[in-house]
Design a protein around this motif. Structure first.
Motif, PDB file in Angstrom:
ATOM      1  N   GLN A 154      36.709  99.998-108.909  1.00 25.40           N
ATOM      2  CA  GLN A 154      36.408  99.301-110.160  1.00 25.40           C
ATOM      3  C   GLN A 154      37.128  97.962-110.283  1.00 25.40           C
ATOM      4  OE1 GLN A 154      37.690 101.245-113.878  1.00 25.40           O
ATOM      5  NE2 GLN A 154      35.564 101.152-114.542  1.00 25.40           N
ATOM      6  N   LYS A 155      38.368  97.901-109.797  1.00 23.68           N
ATOM      7  CA  LYS A 155      39.144  96.678-109.963  1.00 23.68           C
ATOM      8  C   LYS A 155      38.679  95.547-109.051  1.00 23.68           C
ATOM      9  CE  LYS A 155      43.389  98.369-112.051  1.00 23.68           C
ATOM     10  NZ  LYS A 155      44.872  98.277-112.044  1.00 23.68           N
ATOM     11  N   GLU A 156      37.711  95.819-108.196  1.00 24.62           N
ATOM     12  CA  GLU A 156      37.111  94.740-107.420  1.00 24.62           C
ATOM     13  C   GLU A 156      36.257  93.843-108.300  1.00 24.62           C
ATOM     14  OE1 GLU A 156      37.731  93.923-104.238  1.00 24.62           O
ATOM     15  OE2 GLU A 156      39.258  95.484-104.382  1.00 24.62           O
ATOM     16  N   SER A 157      35.899  94.339-109.483  1.00 26.60           N
ATOM     17  CA  SER A 157      35.067  93.576-110.420  1.00 26.60           C
ATOM     18  C   SER A 157      35.874  93.264-111.673  1.00 26.60           C
ATOM     19  CB  SER A 157      33.815  94.369-110.801  1.00 26.60           C
ATOM     20  OG  SER A 157      33.091  93.706-111.823  1.00 26.60           O
ATOM     21  N   PRO A 158      36.418  92.051-111.797  1.00 26.61           N
ATOM     22  CA  PRO A 158      37.220  91.714-112.983  1.00 26.61           C
ATOM     23  C   PRO A 158      36.501  91.953-114.294  1.00 26.61           C
ATOM     24  CG  PRO A 158      37.522  90.053-111.290  1.00 26.61           C
ATOM     25  CD  PRO A 158      36.421  90.966-110.802  1.00 26.61           C
ATOM     26  N   ARG A 159      35.200  91.693-114.325  1.00 28.01           N
ATOM     27  CA  ARG A 159      34.476  91.864-115.577  1.00 28.01           C
ATOM     28  C   ARG A 159      34.384  93.333-115.998  1.00 28.01           C
ATOM     29  NH1 ARG A 159      29.507  87.992-114.124  1.00 28.01           N
ATOM     30  NH2 ARG A 159      30.824  87.137-112.483  1.00 28.01           N
ATOM     31  N   ALA A 160      34.539  94.241-115.028  1.00 28.94           N
ATOM     32  CA  ALA A 160      34.484  95.664-115.344  1.00 28.94           C
ATOM     33  C   ALA A 160      35.782  96.179-115.942  1.00 28.94           C
ATOM     34  CB  ALA A 160      34.159  96.457-114.072  1.00 28.94           C
ATOM     35  N   VAL A 161      36.881  95.476-115.694  1.00 23.92           N
ATOM     36  CA  VAL A 161      38.188  96.001-116.121  1.00 23.92           C
ATOM     37  C   VAL A 161      38.938  95.099-117.088  1.00 23.92           C
ATOM     38  CG1 VAL A 161      38.469  97.380-114.022  1.00 23.92           C
ATOM     39  CG2 VAL A 161      39.351  95.024-114.084  1.00 23.92           C
ATOM     40  N   PRO A 260      44.360  88.099-105.665  1.00 20.01           N
ATOM     41  CA  PRO A 260      44.543  87.036-104.663  1.00 20.01           C
ATOM     42  C   PRO A 260      43.274  86.528-103.999  1.00 20.01           C
ATOM     43  CG  PRO A 260      46.223  88.724-104.428  1.00 20.01           C
ATOM     44  CD  PRO A 260      45.232  89.257-105.409  1.00 20.01           C
ATOM     45  N   ASP A 261      42.235  87.367-103.918  1.00 16.70           N
ATOM     46  CA  ASP A 261      41.002  86.939-103.262  1.00 16.70           C
ATOM     47  C   ASP A 261      39.971  86.396-104.256  1.00 16.70           C
ATOM     48  OD1 ASP A 261      40.444  89.321-104.522  1.00 16.70           O
ATOM     49  OD2 ASP A 261      39.241  90.156-102.890  1.00 16.70           O
ATOM     50  N   ALA A 262      40.357  86.225-105.524  1.00 15.91           N
ATOM     51  CA  ALA A 262      39.401  85.770-106.545  1.00 15.91           C
ATOM     52  C   ALA A 262      39.012  84.313-106.326  1.00 15.91           C
ATOM     53  CB  ALA A 262      40.004  85.948-107.929  1.00 15.91           C
ATOM     54  N   ARG A 263      37.745  84.036-106.489  1.00 16.50           N
ATOM     55  CA  ARG A 263      37.246  82.663-106.412  1.00 16.50           C
ATOM     56  C   ARG A 263      36.889  82.115-107.790  1.00 16.50           C
ATOM     57  NH1 ARG A 263      32.813  82.985-101.673  1.00 16.50           N
ATOM     58  NH2 ARG A 263      32.340  84.944-102.754  1.00 16.50           N
ATOM     59  N   GLU A 264      37.041  82.981-108.796  1.00 15.23           N
ATOM     60  CA  GLU A 264      36.801  82.546-110.165  1.00 15.23           C
ATOM     61  C   GLU A 264      37.782  83.245-111.094  1.00 15.23           C
ATOM     62  OE1 GLU A 264      32.696  83.619-110.664  1.00 15.23           O
ATOM     63  OE2 GLU A 264      33.178  85.631-111.404  1.00 15.23           O
ATOM     64  N   THR A 265      37.948  82.685-112.270  1.00 14.95           N
ATOM     65  CA  THR A 265      38.823  83.264-113.288  1.00 14.95           C
ATOM     66  C   THR A 265      37.958  83.852-114.392  1.00 14.95           C
ATOM     67  OG1 THR A 265      40.535  81.610-112.847  1.00 14.95           O
ATOM     68  CG2 THR A 265      40.685  82.820-114.920  1.00 14.95           C
ATOM     69  N   THR A 266      38.198  85.107-114.700  1.00 12.87           N
ATOM     70  CA  THR A 266      37.545  85.777-115.819  1.00 12.87           C
ATOM     71  C   THR A 266      38.554  85.856-116.948  1.00 12.87           C
ATOM     72  OG1 THR A 266      36.236  87.102-114.274  1.00 12.87           O
ATOM     73  CG2 THR A 266      36.375  87.885-116.552  1.00 12.87           C
ATOM     74  N   SER A 329      34.746  85.348-124.519  1.00 12.85           N
ATOM     75  CA  SER A 329      34.654  85.881-123.163  1.00 12.85           C
ATOM     76  C   SER A 329      33.816  84.983-122.270  1.00 12.85           C
ATOM     77  CB  SER A 329      34.024  87.277-123.193  1.00 12.85           C
ATOM     78  OG  SER A 329      33.755  87.759-121.898  1.00 12.85           O
ATOM     79  N   THR A 330      34.340  84.682-121.070  1.00 16.78           N
ATOM     80  CA  THR A 330      33.555  83.963-120.067  1.00 16.78           C
ATOM     81  C   THR A 330      34.273  84.000-118.729  1.00 16.78           C
ATOM     82  OG1 THR A 330      32.293  81.948-119.617  1.00 16.78           O
ATOM     83  CG2 THR A 330      34.522  81.667-120.472  1.00 16.78           C
ATOM     84  N   PHE A 331      33.757  83.290-117.747  1.00 18.70           N
ATOM     85  CA  PHE A 331      34.348  83.192-116.417  1.00 18.70           C
ATOM     86  C   PHE A 331      33.975  81.840-115.828  1.00 18.70           C
ATOM     87  CE2 PHE A 331      30.199  85.093-116.234  1.00 18.70           C
ATOM     88  CZ  PHE A 331      29.557  84.461-115.176  1.00 18.70           C
ATOM     89  N   THR A 332      34.761  81.379-114.878  1.00 20.16           N
ATOM     90  CA  THR A 332      34.524  80.063-114.289  1.00 20.16           C
ATOM     91  C   THR A 332      35.209  79.969-112.933  1.00 20.16           C
ATOM     92  OG1 THR A 332      34.592  77.684-114.785  1.00 20.16           O
ATOM     93  CG2 THR A 332      36.571  78.962-115.289  1.00 20.16           C
ATOM     94  N   ILE A 432      42.056  87.112-115.389  1.00 19.33           N
ATOM     95  CA  ILE A 432      42.075  87.729-114.064  1.00 19.33           C
ATOM     96  C   ILE A 432      41.615  86.672-113.075  1.00 19.33           C
ATOM     97  CG2 ILE A 432      41.218  89.571-112.576  1.00 19.33           C
ATOM     98  CD1 ILE A 432      40.722  91.262-115.026  1.00 19.33           C
ATOM     99  N   GLY A 433      42.474  86.331-112.141  1.00 22.74           N
ATOM    100  CA  GLY A 433      42.130  85.290-111.176  1.00 22.74           C
ATOM    101  C   GLY A 433      43.201  85.162-110.099  1.00 22.74           C
ATOM    102  N   LYS A 434      43.087  84.118-109.327  1.00 24.60           N
ATOM    103  CA  LYS A 434      44.030  83.858-108.231  1.00 24.60           C
ATOM    104  C   LYS A 434      45.255  83.157-108.815  1.00 24.60           C
ATOM    105  CE  LYS A 434      44.151  82.091-103.486  1.00 24.60           C
ATOM    106  NZ  LYS A 434      43.354  81.437-102.419  1.00 24.60           N
ATOM    107  N   ALA A 435      46.319  83.919-109.003  1.00 20.45           N
ATOM    108  CA  ALA A 435      47.497  83.410-109.707  1.00 20.45           C
ATOM    109  C   ALA A 435      48.103  82.192-109.031  1.00 20.45           C
ATOM    110  CB  ALA A 435      48.541  84.518-109.845  1.00 20.45           C
ATOM    111  N   SER A 436      48.103  82.163-107.703  1.00 21.36           N
ATOM    112  CA  SER A 436      48.732  81.043-106.998  1.00 21.36           C
ATOM    113  C   SER A 436      48.065  79.717-107.311  1.00 21.36           C
ATOM    114  CB  SER A 436      48.706  81.296-105.489  1.00 21.36           C
ATOM    115  OG  SER A 436      47.373  81.387-105.013  1.00 21.36           O
ATOM    116  N   GLU A 437      46.796  79.748-107.728  1.00 21.88           N
ATOM    117  CA  GLU A 437      46.068  78.516-108.032  1.00 21.88           C
ATOM    118  C   GLU A 437      46.103  78.140-109.506  1.00 21.88           C
ATOM    119  OE1 GLU A 437      42.148  78.199-106.480  1.00 21.88           O
ATOM    120  OE2 GLU A 437      42.717  78.782-104.436  1.00 21.88           O
TER     121      GLU A 437
END
Length: 458
Positions: A154-161, A260-266, A329-332, A432-437
């Motif tokens: 489930q945690k592979e999908s940020p929008r689900a969690v 870490p592998d996220a390409r977008e921020t939810t 709510s959104t993502f980018t 939820i996103g790539k914290a390092s960025e």
């Protein structure tokens, strides 16, 4: 084909949809000697019967075993004293009926839909499922294994969690923070005996209701329901006193969940909302339609249509018995996280600074009034309405006055609604996103807390 036929019949039911002012159809409410509340509503447009059964067995009762409510409601269908799980499934499929468990924060239970000609068999199965479940160990163990795998994925999908993180962040120690579908560590420890114990404690007649809506005669159905459920003996209803949680935050806060592998921020931005019985629910709903409650909302126009920062943006009020939340709510893309957040905040700020004019408000009121009757266009929806009335303790006047309350909202009144219910400072951010960025960029929004998405829980 039978399932499709029943679905089509359901869509054709309830002639009230065509009325300019929707009113709750006539119904009868009574209580069995064991305390179980029964609602009966005749709807003769199509030969269908719909059932909704609810109990004080929602995830608010999970305690330190997140997911117990959901697991127990699902396991109701794992066999009874009279029917095995395969027999239940075969009987339902054979006649094209539907029988589904559900759980929410404040309640859990089942819903069902079936043809009038099949009512004897289906009502018997429903009675068995509610009164005589056995929580078969073999079926339960297989289900638990599947659920644990699903939770891990489930945690592979940020929008689900992200909703789970948001509730945990806002509600803290109040049990609305509990994720309804559980966590891997809690669910993998559950046994069929745990489900039986939760069932015995929470599925009690003193805090339960069954609504039956469809093509029947009330006197006949009243006798059937009394015969089926009048002898049901359960534990006494638990009296749990709960104090509404304090959602008045002292400062803006940011929860950054590192993937870490996220390409977008939810992300979600918001704070305190309204509880289920708020007297201002209707005007809040109208104003929110303008902000983010429809495709042509200000948020979606700004973030999707005009800027292309996202594929969609919305705002919503989630209402529960003791409290509620508001969230944008959104993502980018990672690289546009800050522009998207800033734009969402600017839209919210403009709601406070600019307010609404008559033309904008009239458009929203027309949209809300047109959308309202179809919410109860089916007998199944009416059955759920009746059990919602039981859980949240409101009556039909809440529905019957809805459209007049929409009409009565003025632009002057909308200013107070915006000021009172749409937070503009001390906002709560969950990303939820790539914290390092994005870590250094999002610190500006509030005190930063960071979690790893692969860590257990929320």
């Amino acid at each position: 084909m039978k399932n499709i036929f029943i679905a089509l019949l359901a869509l054709l039911s309830v002639s009230a949809v065509a009325q300019s002012t929707f009113k709750v159809p006539k119904y009868e409410k009574f209580q069995l000697k064991n305390g179980l509340t029964i609602y009966l509503m005749e709807q003769h447009e199509v030969p269908l019967i719909n059932v909704s059964a609810v109990f004080d067995a929602g995830s608010i009762n999970d305690g330190d075993r997140a997911g117990m409510s959901m697991v127990t409601s699902d396991a109701l269908l794992f066999g009874t004293e009279k029917y095995t799980k395969p027999q239940i499934e075969e009987a339902i499929d054979f006649v094209g009926a539907r029988l589904q468990p559900f759980t929410a924060k404040d309640m859990a239970g089942i819903t069902a839909s079936f043809a009038v000609k099949d009512q004897e068999k289906l009502l018997d199965i429903i009675q068995q499922v509610l009164v005589h479940p056995v929580f078969d160990k073999t079926e339960f163990d297989k289900y638990r294994q599947r659920t644990v795998v699903e939770l891990a994925q489930q945690k592979e999908s940020p929008r689900a969690v992200i909703g789970h993180y948001y509730n945990a962040f806002l509600f803290g120690n109040f049990p609305y923070a509990i994720p309804g579908d559980g966590t891997k560590p809690t669910v993998e420890k559950m046994t069929s005996d745990d489900a039986m114990a939760f069932y015995k404690s929470n599925y009690t007649t003193g805090k339960g209701a069954i609504a039956v809506v469809g093509d029947f005669k009330t006197a006949d159905m009243k006798k059937k329901m009394t015969d089926l459920f009048g002898g049901w003996k359960t534990a006494g209803a638990r009296m749990v006193k709960r104090v509404a949680p304090n959602l008045e935050f002292e400062k803006s806060r940011v929860l950054l969940v590192d993937k870490p592998d996220a390409r977008e921020t939810t992300f979600l931005i918001g704070g305190k909302g309204i509880d289920y019985n708020s007297a201002d629910y209707v005007p809040v709903m109208v104003v929110n339609t303008i902000l983010g409650g429809r495709f042509t909302s200000w948020l979606n126009d700004a973030l999707r249509v005009n800027s292309g920062l996202t594929y969609g943006a919305n705002s919503r009020f989630t209402r529960m018995k003791y409290a509620g939340t508001f969230a944008i709510s959104t993502f980018t893309k990672n690289s546009t996280t800050v522009p998207a957040v800033d734009m969402a905040l600017n839209v919210l700020d403009s709601l406070h600074k600019t307010g609404l004019n008559d033309e904008i408000l009239s458009s929203a009121k027309a949209y809300v009034k047109a959308s309202f009757p179809p919410t109860y266009e089916s007998a199944g929806a009416l059955a759920r309405l009746l059990t919602d009335m039981y859980v949240y303790n409101f009556d039909e006047s809440f529905i019957n006055t809805f459209q007049s309350k929409v009409d009565g909202l003025t632009t002057e009144q909308s200013k107070k609604i915006i000021a009172d219910y749409f937070p503009k400072d001390k906002l709560q951010f969950v990303m939820i996103g790539k914290a390092s960025e994005i870590r250094d960029q999002v610190k500006k929004y509030g005190d930063l807390t960071e979690k790893q998405i692969k860590a257990d829980g929320y």
